[in-house]
Design a protein around this motif. Structure first.
Motif, PDB file in Angstrom:
ATOM      1  N   SER A 157       0.838  -1.194   0.000  1.00 27.76           N
ATOM      2  CA  SER A 157       0.000   0.000   0.000  1.00 27.76           C
ATOM      3  C   SER A 157       0.878   1.251   0.000  1.00 27.76           C
ATOM      4  O   SER A 157       2.044   1.226   0.402  1.00 27.76           O
ATOM      5  CB  SER A 157      -0.923   0.001   1.221  1.00 27.76           C
ATOM      6  N   THR A 158       0.288   2.347  -0.459  1.00 27.44           N
ATOM      7  CA  THR A 158       0.989   3.629  -0.475  1.00 27.44           C
ATOM      8  C   THR A 158       0.523   4.458   0.716  1.00 27.44           C
ATOM      9  O   THR A 158      -0.669   4.735   0.854  1.00 27.44           O
ATOM     10  CB  THR A 158       0.703   4.391  -1.780  1.00 27.44           C
ATOM     11  N   PHE A 159       1.463   4.841   1.571  1.00 27.35           N
ATOM     12  CA  PHE A 159       1.128   5.586   2.772  1.00 27.35           C
ATOM     13  C   PHE A 159       1.398   7.072   2.562  1.00 27.35           C
ATOM     14  O   PHE A 159       2.393   7.464   1.964  1.00 27.35           O
ATOM     15  CB  PHE A 159       1.931   5.080   3.971  1.00 27.35           C
ATOM     16  N   SER A 160       0.506   7.880   3.065  1.00 30.68           N
ATOM     17  CA  SER A 160       0.679   9.318   2.998  1.00 30.68           C
ATOM     18  C   SER A 160       1.903   9.746   3.800  1.00 30.68           C
ATOM     19  O   SER A 160       2.181   9.184   4.866  1.00 30.68           O
ATOM     20  CB  SER A 160      -0.566  10.023   3.544  1.00 30.68           C
ATOM     21  N   PRO A 161       2.657  10.741   3.309  1.00 32.84           N
ATOM     22  CA  PRO A 161       3.770  11.275   4.109  1.00 32.84           C
ATOM     23  C   PRO A 161       3.314  11.817   5.460  1.00 32.84           C
ATOM     24  O   PRO A 161       4.130  11.960   6.373  1.00 32.84           O
ATOM     25  CB  PRO A 161       4.332  12.394   3.232  1.00 32.84           C
ATOM     26  N   LEU A 162       2.012  12.109   5.584  1.00 37.39           N
ATOM     27  CA  LEU A 162       1.487  12.640   6.838  1.00 37.39           C
ATOM     28  C   LEU A 162       1.101  11.543   7.824  1.00 37.39           C
ATOM     29  O   LEU A 162       0.733  11.829   8.959  1.00 37.39           O
ATOM     30  CB  LEU A 162       0.268  13.523   6.554  1.00 37.39           C
ATOM     31  N   THR A 163       1.173  10.270   7.381  1.00 40.18           N
ATOM     32  CA  THR A 163       0.821   9.168   8.276  1.00 40.18           C
ATOM     33  C   THR A 163       1.780   9.117   9.458  1.00 40.18           C
ATOM     34  O   THR A 163       3.003   9.125   9.266  1.00 40.18           O
ATOM     35  CB  THR A 163       0.870   7.825   7.522  1.00 40.18           C
ATOM     36  N   PRO A 164       1.280   9.070  10.679  1.00 35.75           N
ATOM     37  CA  PRO A 164       2.179   9.026  11.849  1.00 35.75           C
ATOM     38  C   PRO A 164       3.056   7.778  11.833  1.00 35.75           C
ATOM     39  O   PRO A 164       2.593   6.684  11.527  1.00 35.75           O
ATOM     40  CB  PRO A 164       1.206   9.001  13.034  1.00 35.75           C
ATOM     41  N   ARG A 165       4.323   7.966  12.141  1.00 35.13           N
ATOM     42  CA  ARG A 165       5.279   6.862  12.236  1.00 35.13           C
ATOM     43  C   ARG A 165       6.033   6.990  13.562  1.00 35.13           C
ATOM     44  O   ARG A 165       7.197   7.393  13.583  1.00 35.13           O
ATOM     45  CB  ARG A 165       6.234   6.887  11.048  1.00 35.13           C
ATOM     46  N   PRO A 166       5.389   6.666  14.668  1.00 35.56           N
ATOM     47  CA  PRO A 166       6.001   6.931  15.978  1.00 35.56           C
ATOM     48  C   PRO A 166       7.192   6.047  16.301  1.00 35.56           C
ATOM     49  O   PRO A 166       8.014   6.409  17.152  1.00 35.56           O
ATOM     50  CB  PRO A 166       4.852   6.682  16.959  1.00 35.56           C
ATOM     51  N   LEU A 167       7.320   4.875  15.641  1.00 34.21           N
ATOM     52  CA  LEU A 167       8.380   3.939  16.005  1.00 34.21           C
ATOM     53  C   LEU A 167       9.577   3.999  15.064  1.00 34.21           C
ATOM     54  O   LEU A 167      10.719   3.895  15.498  1.00 34.21           O
ATOM     55  CB  LEU A 167       7.832   2.514  16.044  1.00 34.21           C
ATOM     56  N   ALA A 168       9.325   4.131  13.757  1.00 32.88           N
ATOM     57  CA  ALA A 168      10.412   4.150  12.773  1.00 32.88           C
ATOM     58  C   ALA A 168       9.868   4.749  11.481  1.00 32.88           C
ATOM     59  O   ALA A 168       8.661   4.644  11.197  1.00 32.88           O
ATOM     60  CB  ALA A 168      10.941   2.737  12.527  1.00 32.88           C
ATOM     61  N   PRO A 169      10.731   5.365  10.658  1.00 33.17           N
ATOM     62  CA  PRO A 169      10.249   6.036   9.443  1.00 33.17           C
ATOM     63  C   PRO A 169       9.545   5.121   8.448  1.00 33.17           C
ATOM     64  O   PRO A 169       8.660   5.574   7.722  1.00 33.17           O
ATOM     65  CB  PRO A 169      11.543   6.619   8.847  1.00 33.17           C
ATOM     66  N   ALA A 170       9.921   3.836   8.379  1.00 25.70           N
ATOM     67  CA  ALA A 170       9.328   2.930   7.400  1.00 25.70           C
ATOM     68  C   ALA A 170       8.242   2.041   7.995  1.00 25.70           C
ATOM     69  O   ALA A 170       7.857   1.042   7.393  1.00 25.70           O
ATOM     70  CB  ALA A 170      10.417   2.061   6.771  1.00 25.70           C
ATOM     71  N   LEU A 171       7.733   2.390   9.161  1.00 27.11           N
ATOM     72  CA  LEU A 171       6.777   1.539   9.875  1.00 27.11           C
ATOM     73  C   LEU A 171       5.560   2.332  10.288  1.00 27.11           C
ATOM     74  O   LEU A 171       5.688   3.448  10.797  1.00 27.11           O
ATOM     75  CB  LEU A 171       7.455   0.957  11.122  1.00 27.11           C
ATOM     76  N   ILE A 172       4.361   1.776  10.060  1.00 27.66           N
ATOM     77  CA  ILE A 172       3.148   2.385  10.581  1.00 27.66           C
ATOM     78  C   ILE A 172       2.327   1.326  11.312  1.00 27.66           C
ATOM     79  O   ILE A 172       2.468   0.124  11.073  1.00 27.66           O
ATOM     80  CB  ILE A 172       2.283   3.049   9.485  1.00 27.66           C
ATOM     81  N   GLU A 173       1.498   1.801  12.223  1.00 26.00           N
ATOM     82  CA  GLU A 173       0.558   0.936  12.924  1.00 26.00           C
ATOM     83  C   GLU A 173      -0.810   1.114  12.273  1.00 26.00           C
ATOM     84  O   GLU A 173      -1.391   2.196  12.320  1.00 26.00           O
ATOM     85  CB  GLU A 173       0.484   1.277  14.405  1.00 26.00           C
ATOM     86  N   VAL A 174      -1.303   0.056  11.652  1.00 20.66           N
ATOM     87  CA  VAL A 174      -2.614   0.090  11.010  1.00 20.66           C
ATOM     88  C   VAL A 174      -3.650  -0.356  12.040  1.00 20.66           C
ATOM     89  O   VAL A 174      -3.508  -1.411  12.664  1.00 20.66           O
ATOM     90  CB  VAL A 174      -2.652  -0.836   9.777  1.00 20.66           C
ATOM     91  N   THR A 175      -4.684   0.433  12.199  1.00 21.67           N
ATOM     92  CA  THR A 175      -5.753   0.141  13.155  1.00 21.67           C
ATOM     93  C   THR A 175      -7.095   0.248  12.434  1.00 21.67           C
ATOM     94  O   THR A 175      -7.154   0.688  11.278  1.00 21.67           O
ATOM     95  CB  THR A 175      -5.729   1.133  14.331  1.00 21.67           C
ATOM     96  N   PRO A 176      -8.191  -0.142  13.095  1.00 18.05           N
ATOM     97  CA  PRO A 176      -9.502   0.017  12.451  1.00 18.05           C
ATOM     98  C   PRO A 176      -9.826   1.467  12.087  1.00 18.05           C
ATOM     99  O   PRO A 176     -10.705   1.702  11.244  1.00 18.05           O
ATOM    100  CB  PRO A 176     -10.470  -0.515  13.513  1.00 18.05           C
ATOM    101  N   ARG A 177      -9.136   2.422  12.676  1.00 17.87           N
ATOM    102  CA  ARG A 177      -9.391   3.843  12.381  1.00 17.87           C
ATOM    103  C   ARG A 177      -8.526   4.380  11.242  1.00 17.87           C
ATOM    104  O   ARG A 177      -8.682   5.527  10.830  1.00 17.87           O
ATOM    105  CB  ARG A 177      -9.153   4.678  13.640  1.00 17.87           C
ATOM    106  N   THR A 178      -7.610   3.549  10.731  1.00 16.87           N
ATOM    107  CA  THR A 178      -6.763   4.007   9.620  1.00 16.87           C
ATOM    108  C   THR A 178      -7.624   4.283   8.397  1.00 16.87           C
ATOM    109  O   THR A 178      -8.408   3.424   7.976  1.00 16.87           O
ATOM    110  CB  THR A 178      -5.704   2.947   9.285  1.00 16.87           C
ATOM    111  N   PRO A 179      -7.513   5.473   7.784  1.00 16.62           N
ATOM    112  CA  PRO A 179      -8.370   5.805   6.632  1.00 16.62           C
ATOM    113  C   PRO A 179      -8.110   4.872   5.454  1.00 16.62           C
ATOM    114  O   PRO A 179      -6.963   4.531   5.138  1.00 16.62           O
ATOM    115  CB  PRO A 179      -7.947   7.239   6.289  1.00 16.62           C
ATOM    116  N   VAL A 180      -9.184   4.450   4.811  1.00 15.03           N
ATOM    117  CA  VAL A 180      -9.083   3.624   3.607  1.00 15.03           C
ATOM    118  C   VAL A 180     -10.289   3.915   2.729  1.00 15.03           C
ATOM    119  O   VAL A 180     -11.426   3.967   3.205  1.00 15.03           O
ATOM    120  CB  VAL A 180      -8.993   2.117   3.969  1.00 15.03           C
ATOM    121  N   ARG A 181     -10.038   4.116   1.454  1.00 18.28           N
ATOM    122  CA  ARG A 181     -11.121   4.374   0.507  1.00 18.28           C
ATOM    123  C   ARG A 181     -11.766   3.054   0.095  1.00 18.28           C
ATOM    124  O   ARG A 181     -11.088   2.019   0.030  1.00 18.28           O
ATOM    125  CB  ARG A 181     -10.595   5.104  -0.723  1.00 18.28           C
TER     126      ARG A 181
END
Length: 318
Positions: A55-79
């Motif tokens: 998937s392509t992640f927005s540059p604005l997506t929070p990455r609190p642990l590492a630059p190449a890592l995100i936490e996907v949750t049920p609240r993560t926006p998806v079209r």
């Protein structure tokens, strides 16, 4: 099953309590780990899911642990209909009352992936990492007639191999699927035999339809496929067909129509290995270690293929 006949993989997991199951090749690979996830959770283990994401992640997506890592949750926006299997899996897990975070790493070279895995395993106090390959091309060492789609598998393998102080395993599910990408399964069995000689093959076992973790795996796949009808996973559709006894040129997805398939019982079988030994076989591992982008990875693999004597193709003599 008598304990004396239990695959060594389970004995190796005996003391594991905080486990990370991560899809190593991108896309829907994390789904191939769901039967293990549900089985280990049922034993009271603390298990977290991760995936190398397409998937392509927005540059604005929070990455609190590492630059190449995100936490996907049920609240993560998806079209609606967007290719984002991790997001739809997270939502389905929440509906089942399961922990719903699915961590996603971006397609990068080894160094950012290693930073992501270090941050994640430290944050979660992980004692065991199981990399999951949907298919078998992660076992290719580099001089086979065709490597399949090695880039993401190799990055994940090299990154996790650098982690210290925890147990590391690689498990594949979907024997025969990578023939679509040119892989000779003669080479898959050759690799398994070589790893067996090194004491690093930890056995195999089959998924059958009456097992509750397998039923949960099927339910998760069907739910997510329904949310992404144009992106149904060919790998997991084929595995589910094999689990339920289909054979030969059976098509569960419209995406495979027109291409011959060989659905077979071995597709429903987990093959388990010590990860370090698999990484040690990878002929271009050292050259990959300094890569930062997928372009770097492609360049390394291309240079290796240009310099190595590619072995002749063999077919299974059965």
């Amino acid at each position: 099953m008598p304990r004396s006949l239990t695959p060594p993989f389970f004995a190796a997991l005996e003391d594991s309590r905080r486990i990370l199951i991560a899809g190593m090749g991108g896309g829907f690979d994390v789904f191939c780990g769901l039967p293990l996830y549900f089985a280990l959770r049922a034993e009271g283990r603390d298990v977290t899911l991760a995936n190398l994401s397409f998937s392509t992640f927005s540059p604005l997506t929070p990455r609190p642990l590492a630059p190449a890592l995100i936490e996907v949750t049920p609240r993560t926006p998806v079209r609606p209909g967007e290719y984002f299997p991790e997001a739809y899996l997270s939502r389905w897990l929440a509906m089942q009352g399961e922990p719903s975070s699915v961590y996603a790493t971006e397609k990068t070279g080894v160094q950012p992936a290693l930073a992501a895995y270090r941050a994640l395993t430290d944050h979660l106090h992980i004692d065991t990492v199981i990399l999951i390959d949907g298919g078998t091309d992660a076992l290719m060492r580099g001089d086979e007639p065709d490597l399949g789609t090695p880039h993401e598998d190799a990055v994940s393998l090299c990154a996790v191999n650098e982690l210290t102080g925890l147990r590391r395993f690689m498990v594949s599910l979907g024997f025969g699927i990578d023939s679509f990408h040119g892989v000779s399964h003669w080479n898959v069995l050759e690799a398994t035999a070589e790893l067996a000689r090194a004491g690093a093959y930890l056995g195999s076992f089959s998924l059958t339809p009456e097992l509750p973790p397998v039923q949960q795996y099927r339910d998760a796949c069907e739910a997510v496929f329904g949310q992404m009808p144009r992106h149904t996973s060919i790998v997991n559709s084929s595995i589910l067909s094999a689990i339920h006894g289909q054979y030969g040129d059976h098509h569960a997805s419209e995406r495979t129509h027109g291409s011959p398939l060989w659905i077979n019982p071995l597709m429903a079988q987990y093959w388990c290995y010590e990860l370090t030994a698999v990484a040690r076989r990878l002929q271009y591992r050292e050259a990959l270690m300094d890569t930062v982008t997928m372009t770097d990875v492609d360049r390394v693999i291309g240079a290796h293929r240009a310099s190595v004597a590619v072995r002749p193709r063999h077919t299974l003599p059965i």
